[in-house]
Design a protein around this motif. Structure first.
Motif, PDB file in Angstrom:
ATOM      1  N   LEU A 160       0.825  -1.213   0.000  1.00 51.59           N
ATOM      2  CA  LEU A 160       0.000   0.000   0.000  1.00 51.59           C
ATOM      3  C   LEU A 160       0.859   1.263   0.000  1.00 51.59           C
ATOM      4  N   LEU A 161       1.928   1.269   0.793  1.00 57.38           N
ATOM      5  CA  LEU A 161       2.816   2.440   0.821  1.00 57.38           C
ATOM      6  C   LEU A 161       3.534   2.631  -0.518  1.00 57.38           C
ATOM      7  N   THR A 162       3.942   1.536  -1.115  1.00 57.62           N
ATOM      8  CA  THR A 162       4.620   1.630  -2.420  1.00 57.62           C
ATOM      9  C   THR A 162       3.682   2.170  -3.486  1.00 57.62           C
ATOM     10  N   LEU A 163       2.463   1.664  -3.540  1.00 58.59           N
ATOM     11  CA  LEU A 163       1.492   2.150  -4.528  1.00 58.59           C
ATOM     12  C   LEU A 163       1.170   3.629  -4.309  1.00 58.59           C
ATOM     13  N   ALA A 164       0.968   4.011  -3.048  1.00 54.30           N
ATOM     14  CA  ALA A 164       0.681   5.417  -2.745  1.00 54.30           C
ATOM     15  C   ALA A 164       1.865   6.304  -3.131  1.00 54.30           C
ATOM     16  N   GLY A 165       3.079   5.848  -2.811  1.00 54.14           N
ATOM     17  CA  GLY A 165       4.266   6.631  -3.150  1.00 54.14           C
ATOM     18  C   GLY A 165       4.458   6.788  -4.646  1.00 54.14           C
ATOM     19  N   LEU A 166       4.249   5.718  -5.395  1.00 55.31           N
ATOM     20  CA  LEU A 166       4.396   5.801  -6.854  1.00 55.31           C
ATOM     21  C   LEU A 166       3.345   6.715  -7.477  1.00 55.31           C
ATOM     22  N   GLU A 167       2.125   6.660  -6.978  1.00 55.19           N
ATOM     23  CA  GLU A 167       1.076   7.555  -7.490  1.00 55.19           C
ATOM     24  C   GLU A 167       1.400   9.012  -7.185  1.00 55.19           C
ATOM     25  N   LEU A 168       1.879   9.270  -5.981  1.00 55.84           N
ATOM     26  CA  LEU A 168       2.235  10.632  -5.588  1.00 55.84           C
ATOM     27  C   LEU A 168       3.383  11.151  -6.440  1.00 55.84           C
ATOM     28  N   LEU A 169       4.411  10.328  -6.629  1.00 52.90           N
ATOM     29  CA  LEU A 169       5.539  10.744  -7.459  1.00 52.90           C
ATOM     30  C   LEU A 169       5.126  10.966  -8.908  1.00 52.90           C
ATOM     31  N   SER A 170       4.257  10.112  -9.417  1.00 49.11           N
ATOM     32  CA  SER A 170       3.775  10.274 -10.781  1.00 49.11           C
ATOM     33  C   SER A 170       3.042  11.609 -10.942  1.00 49.11           C
ATOM     34  N   TYR A 171       2.197  11.933 -10.004  1.00 51.87           N
ATOM     35  CA  TYR A 171       1.463  13.205 -10.056  1.00 51.87           C
ATOM     36  C   TYR A 171       2.424  14.385  -9.940  1.00 51.87           C
ATOM     37  N   LEU A 172       3.393  14.284  -9.050  1.00 47.68           N
ATOM     38  CA  LEU A 172       4.345  15.364  -8.838  1.00 47.68           C
ATOM     39  C   LEU A 172       5.194  15.606 -10.082  1.00 47.68           C
ATOM     40  N   PHE A 173       5.706  14.537 -10.707  1.00 48.97           N
ATOM     41  CA  PHE A 173       6.556  14.703 -11.874  1.00 48.97           C
ATOM     42  C   PHE A 173       5.772  15.180 -13.090  1.00 48.97           C
ATOM     43  N   LYS A 174       4.506  14.820 -13.197  1.00 44.68           N
ATOM     44  CA  LYS A 174       3.705  15.324 -14.308  1.00 44.68           C
ATOM     45  C   LYS A 174       3.488  16.817 -14.189  1.00 44.68           C
ATOM     46  N   SER A 175       3.290  17.314 -12.980  1.00 46.81           N
ATOM     47  CA  SER A 175       3.067  18.744 -12.806  1.00 46.81           C
ATOM     48  C   SER A 175       4.351  19.540 -12.990  1.00 46.81           C
ATOM     49  N   LEU A 176       5.504  18.919 -12.756  1.00 47.44           N
ATOM     50  CA  LEU A 176       6.786  19.602 -12.927  1.00 47.44           C
ATOM     51  C   LEU A 176       7.417  19.342 -14.285  1.00 47.44           C
ATOM     52  N   GLY A 177       6.827  18.449 -15.032  1.00 49.91           N
ATOM     53  CA  GLY A 177       7.429  17.992 -16.279  1.00 49.91           C
ATOM     54  C   GLY A 177       7.391  19.013 -17.398  1.00 49.91           C
ATOM     55  N   THR A 178       7.947  18.602 -18.507  1.00 51.51           N
ATOM     56  CA  THR A 178       7.962  19.435 -19.698  1.00 51.51           C
ATOM     57  C   THR A 178       7.298  18.687 -20.842  1.00 51.51           C
ATOM     58  N   LYS A 179       6.981  19.435 -21.855  1.00 50.69           N
ATOM     59  CA  LYS A 179       6.287  18.894 -23.016  1.00 50.69           C
ATOM     60  C   LYS A 179       7.059  19.314 -24.267  1.00 50.69           C
ATOM     61  N   SER A 180       7.168  18.422 -25.216  1.00 50.59           N
ATOM     62  CA  SER A 180       7.858  18.744 -26.471  1.00 50.59           C
ATOM     63  C   SER A 180       6.844  19.197 -27.518  1.00 50.59           C
ATOM     64  N   SER A 181       7.210  20.230 -28.254  1.00 51.61           N
ATOM     65  CA  SER A 181       6.377  20.739 -29.344  1.00 51.61           C
ATOM     66  C   SER A 181       7.260  20.978 -30.551  1.00 51.61           C
ATOM     67  N   MET A 182       6.669  20.834 -31.732  1.00 50.07           N
ATOM     68  CA  MET A 182       7.395  21.088 -32.961  1.00 50.07           C
ATOM     69  C   MET A 182       6.750  22.278 -33.671  1.00 50.07           C
ATOM     70  N   ILE A 183       7.574  23.237 -34.063  1.00 48.12           N
ATOM     71  CA  ILE A 183       7.102  24.439 -34.752  1.00 48.12           C
ATOM     72  C   ILE A 183       7.802  24.507 -36.099  1.00 48.12           C
ATOM     73  N   THR A 184       7.024  24.697 -37.157  1.00 47.01           N
ATOM     74  CA  THR A 184       7.573  24.917 -38.487  1.00 47.01           C
ATOM     75  C   THR A 184       7.109  26.287 -38.958  1.00 47.01           C
ATOM     76  N   PHE A 185       8.063  27.127 -39.347  1.00 47.48           N
ATOM     77  CA  PHE A 185       7.721  28.468 -39.816  1.00 47.48           C
ATOM     78  C   PHE A 185       8.714  28.897 -40.884  1.00 47.48           C
ATOM     79  N   SER A 186       8.368  29.967 -41.577  1.00 49.43           N
ATOM     80  CA  SER A 186       9.262  30.489 -42.607  1.00 49.43           C
ATOM     81  C   SER A 186       9.330  32.007 -42.489  1.00 49.43           C
ATOM     82  N   THR A 187      10.447  32.548 -42.959  1.00 52.31           N
ATOM     83  CA  THR A 187      10.669  33.988 -42.948  1.00 52.31           C
ATOM     84  C   THR A 187      11.690  34.341 -44.023  1.00 52.31           C
ATOM     85  N   HIS A 188      11.739  35.628 -44.367  1.00 52.70           N
ATOM     86  CA  HIS A 188      12.716  36.114 -45.342  1.00 52.70           C
ATOM     87  C   HIS A 188      13.915  36.761 -44.648  1.00 52.70           C
TER      88      HIS A 188
END
Length: 129
Positions: free
Chosen positions: A33-61
């Motif tokens: 029970l402690l392991t499951l609770a700890g893993l869920e808490l860590l998962s939630y914490l890292f998702k809120s602190l995490g980063t997301k990758s995005s790809m941008i394509t643009f053009s300019t002169h």
């Protein structure tokens, strides 16, 4: 971080298995029970602190605009992970097509990126993923 969490989970599972195998059912159930609770808490914490990758394509002169865009992304809550530029000649002018992969905080969505890119009037945004 995923590899570390996986390794810790394997060790915890082994310890719980040893406890149950030795007849210490109460300790094994409590550890589960402690392991499951700890893993869920860590998962939630890292998702809120995490980063997301995005790809941008643009053009300019303008090559100066490319420098300004790179400086803008390096000075805010973004990190440029990949940068690819292709130069195309159109008559007398050069056209630069850029594809960038950036990491941003999760609260910075594609709409925020589009708004940021619209600060540069001579950029044509082709795709944001």
């Amino acid at each position: 971080m995923r590899g570390l969490t996986t390794a810790a989970g394997i060790w915890a599972t082994a310890g719980i298995g040893l406890a149950i195998g030795a007849g210490m059912y109460t300790i094994g159930i409590a550890a589960t029970l402690l392991t499951l609770a700890g893993l869920e808490l860590l998962s939630y914490l890292f998702k809120s602190l995490g980063t997301k990758s995005s790809m941008i394509t643009f053009s300019t002169h303008s090559k100066e605009t490319l420098k300004e865009v790179s400086a803008r992304f390096n000075s805010r809550d973004y990190l440029i992970v990949s940068y690819n530029m292709e130069k195309h000649r159109q008559g007398e002018t050069d056209n630069y097509q850029v594809t960038m992969v950036i990491k941003s905080k999760l609260n910075n969505d594609e709409g925020h990126l589009l708004q940021l890119m619209q600060e540069f009037p001579d950029i044509t945004v082709e795709r944001i993923e």
